[in-house]
Design an enzyme around this catalytic site. Structure first.
Site, mmCIF file in Angstrom:
data_model
loop_
_atom_site.group_PDB
_atom_site.id
_atom_site.type_symbol
_atom_site.label_atom_id
_atom_site.label_comp_id
_atom_site.label_asym_id
_atom_site.label_seq_id
_atom_site.Cartn_x
_atom_site.Cartn_y
_atom_site.Cartn_z
ATOM 1 N NE ARG A 43 -3.296 2.886 0.539
ATOM 2 C CZ ARG A 43 -2.811 4.130 0.406
ATOM 3 N NH1 ARG A 43 -1.563 4.313 0.047
ATOM 4 N NH2 ARG A 43 -3.581 5.169 0.617
ATOM 5 C CB ILE A 73 -2.110 6.903 8.860
ATOM 6 C CG1 ILE A 73 -2.291 8.175 9.668
ATOM 7 C CG2 ILE A 73 -2.957 5.769 9.455
ATOM 8 C CD1 ILE A 73 -3.726 8.717 9.660
ATOM 9 N N PRO A 74 0.652 4.630 7.812
ATOM 10 C CG PRO A 74 2.532 3.460 8.533
ATOM 11 C CD PRO A 74 1.786 4.754 8.715
ATOM 12 C CG HIS A 75 -3.700 2.619 5.522
ATOM 13 N ND1 HIS A 75 -3.152 3.873 5.338
ATOM 14 C CD2 HIS A 75 -4.528 2.418 4.478
ATOM 15 C CE1 HIS A 75 -3.640 4.399 4.222
ATOM 16 N NE2 HIS A 75 -4.467 3.539 3.680
ATOM 17 N N GLY A 76 -2.881 -1.091 5.677
ATOM 18 C CA GLY A 76 -3.107 -2.105 4.659
ATOM 19 C C GLY A 76 -4.165 -3.089 5.114
#
Length: 142
Positions: A43, A57-60
């Site tokens: 992502r 806000i790294p997210h996946g």
């Protein structure tokens, strides 16, 4: 507090992602650590997750977790997450959720973004001296 790292030891965004997912795994919040790391990094490679004012806000979405999970880290040396304001992030919120859980994932992203708009919260988060103190700032914003 078990999913809060202060200080975050990572020096780059991919190491930060790995470090925060490792916290989640150690706390029993994910059942396939590598699958979650891969989803968040994939992502991140498609679109940067740095927002503004030192927040990323790294997210996946991954089959490696069975519900929405969050880990937080505050970096000693801010990390470049490709923020639109050009500032590196010193506070990193990592979100992971199951592939089919769109609503809670989007709501969590929005809530963190709104939280970070408050300058008092930013100041308190940066002043927290322990993982427990940082957790309290995030969990019980005033």
């Amino acid at each position: 507090p078990a999913c809060v790292r202060l200080p975050l030891r990572a020096a780059d965004k991919f190491a930060a992602i790995e470090e925060l997912v490792a916290l989640l795994a150690a706390a029993g919040e994910v059942h396939d650590q590598q699958a979650v790391v891969d989803a968040v990094i994939d992502r991140e490679k498609t679109r940067a997750t740095g927002l503004a004012e030192g927040l990323a806000i790294p997210h996946g979405k991954s089959a490696g977790c069975s519900r929405l999970v969050l880990a937080v880290g505050r970096a000693v040396k801010p990390i470049d997450f490709g923020s639109a304001d050009g500032k590196p992030a010193d506070l990193v919120f990592l979100l992971a959720s199951p592939v089919d859980e769109m609503g809670p994932h989007i709501q969590a992203l929005a809530r963190i973004s709104r939280l970070w708009l408050n300058p008092e919260i930013r100041t308190s988060a940066r002043a927290a001296e322990t993982a427990e103190a940082l957790y309290r700032v995030i969990a019980s914003p005033t």
